[in-house]
Design a protein around this motif. Sequence first.
Motif, short mmCIF file in Angstrom:
data_model
loop_
_atom_site.label_atom_id
_atom_site.label_comp_id
_atom_site.label_asym_id
_atom_site.label_seq_id
_atom_site.Cartn_x
_atom_site.Cartn_y
_atom_site.Cartn_z
N ALA A 32 0.84 -1.21 0.00
CA ALA A 32 0.00 0.00 0.00
C ALA A 32 0.87 1.25 0.00
CB ALA A 32 -0.94 0.00 1.20
N HIS A 33 1.92 1.23 0.77
CA HIS A 33 2.82 2.39 0.84
C HIS A 33 3.59 2.56 -0.48
CE1 HIS A 33 5.96 5.11 2.18
NE2 HIS A 33 6.84 4.22 1.79
N LEU A 34 4.17 1.49 -0.99
CA LEU A 34 4.99 1.56 -2.20
C LEU A 34 4.15 1.89 -3.44
CD1 LEU A 34 7.31 -1.53 -1.60
CD2 LEU A 34 7.94 0.89 -1.40
N ARG A 35 2.90 1.48 -3.42
CA ARG A 35 2.03 1.68 -4.60
C ARG A 35 1.87 3.15 -4.96
NH1 ARG A 35 -3.15 1.51 -6.87
NH2 ARG A 35 -3.36 -0.17 -8.36
N ARG A 36 2.03 4.03 -4.00
CA ARG A 36 1.93 5.47 -4.29
C ARG A 36 3.02 5.92 -5.26
NH1 ARG A 36 1.86 9.47 0.42
NH2 ARG A 36 1.37 10.83 -1.32
N TRP A 37 4.13 5.18 -5.31
CA TRP A 37 5.29 5.66 -6.06
C TRP A 37 5.82 4.69 -7.10
CZ3 TRP A 37 4.47 10.24 -4.73
CH2 TRP A 37 4.18 10.60 -3.42
N LEU A 38 5.42 3.44 -7.07
CA LEU A 38 5.97 2.44 -7.97
C LEU A 38 4.87 1.87 -8.86
CD1 LEU A 38 8.31 0.54 -5.48
CD2 LEU A 38 8.93 2.36 -7.10
N GLY A 39 5.03 2.06 -10.16
CA GLY A 39 3.99 1.68 -11.10
C GLY A 39 3.94 0.21 -11.47
N TRP A 40 4.90 -0.57 -11.03
CA TRP A 40 4.96 -1.97 -11.44
C TRP A 40 4.37 -2.93 -10.40
CZ3 TRP A 40 7.64 -4.42 -7.70
CH2 TRP A 40 8.60 -3.69 -6.99
N LEU A 41 3.90 -2.44 -9.28
CA LEU A 41 3.46 -3.34 -8.20
C LEU A 41 2.31 -4.26 -8.61
CD1 LEU A 41 3.79 -1.11 -5.05
CD2 LEU A 41 5.12 -3.12 -5.63
N ASP A 42 1.42 -3.81 -9.46
CA ASP A 42 0.31 -4.67 -9.88
C ASP A 42 0.78 -5.80 -10.80
OD1 ASP A 42 -1.37 -3.14 -8.37
OD2 ASP A 42 -2.49 -2.29 -10.05
N HIS A 43 2.02 -5.74 -11.24
CA HIS A 43 2.60 -6.80 -12.07
C HIS A 43 3.47 -7.73 -11.23
CE1 HIS A 43 1.09 -4.70 -15.56
NE2 HIS A 43 1.67 -3.61 -15.11
N SER A 44 3.44 -7.53 -9.92
CA SER A 44 4.22 -8.35 -9.00
C SER A 44 3.29 -8.84 -7.89
CB SER A 44 5.38 -7.54 -8.43
OG SER A 44 6.19 -8.35 -7.61
N MET A 45 2.41 -9.76 -8.25
CA MET A 45 1.38 -10.22 -7.32
C MET A 45 1.68 -11.60 -6.71
SD MET A 45 -0.47 -7.59 -7.31
CE MET A 45 -1.91 -8.06 -6.40
N LYS A 46 2.76 -12.25 -7.20
CA LYS A 46 3.13 -13.55 -6.65
C LYS A 46 4.65 -13.72 -6.75
CE LYS A 46 1.73 -15.92 -10.90
NZ LYS A 46 1.11 -14.97 -11.78
#
Length: 179
Positions: A32-46
């Motif tokens: 939740a914290h990193l998602r504010r600044w990193l656009g690739w988090l939704d591509h790293s779900m596992k």
Amino acid sequence: MFMYPVDEEINLRLVTERDAEEIFQMIDASRAHLRRWLGWLDHSMKVEDTKTNIKNNLLLFLTNEGLDTAIVYKGKIVGKIGFNKINKANQTAYVGYMLDEAYQGKGIMTRAAKAIVKIAFEEYELNKVEIHVAAENDKSRTIPKRLGFKEEGTIRSAEWLYDHYVDHVVYGMLRDEWN
């Protein structure tokens, strides 16, 4: 294997596939914290996504086009820092970093960033290091400022983050400015 001692508490070491689970758990805990600044988090779900990213970064390392290191603090991976890209023609490294939210405020990232800049200039013999930071990410912007980087400008709408664009502030340091 690449290993760089920063001080008595911190080491930087090359990220390998065996780190995938620990890195994924660190990212997931701060998602939740990193998602504010990193656009690739939704591509790293596992964990498998993390392994794929590690493999890609290892290929960049082998061709001297990147360096992905784990920030190991008191024996635990608490973040990552490295060269997202090395432009060989211009002898420039583009530094990226992230830190587990639970470890902020301890000076870890400033020490790791100082070390990665030293590696860029002394080990890789590059001419310039750039750090691009989301304009509203005040904590991240303090890192290059503390290290004496010059603010070189702002790239408007530099990155799409899920549902909006963010501007990036570009910080740069030349080898002859490094002490």
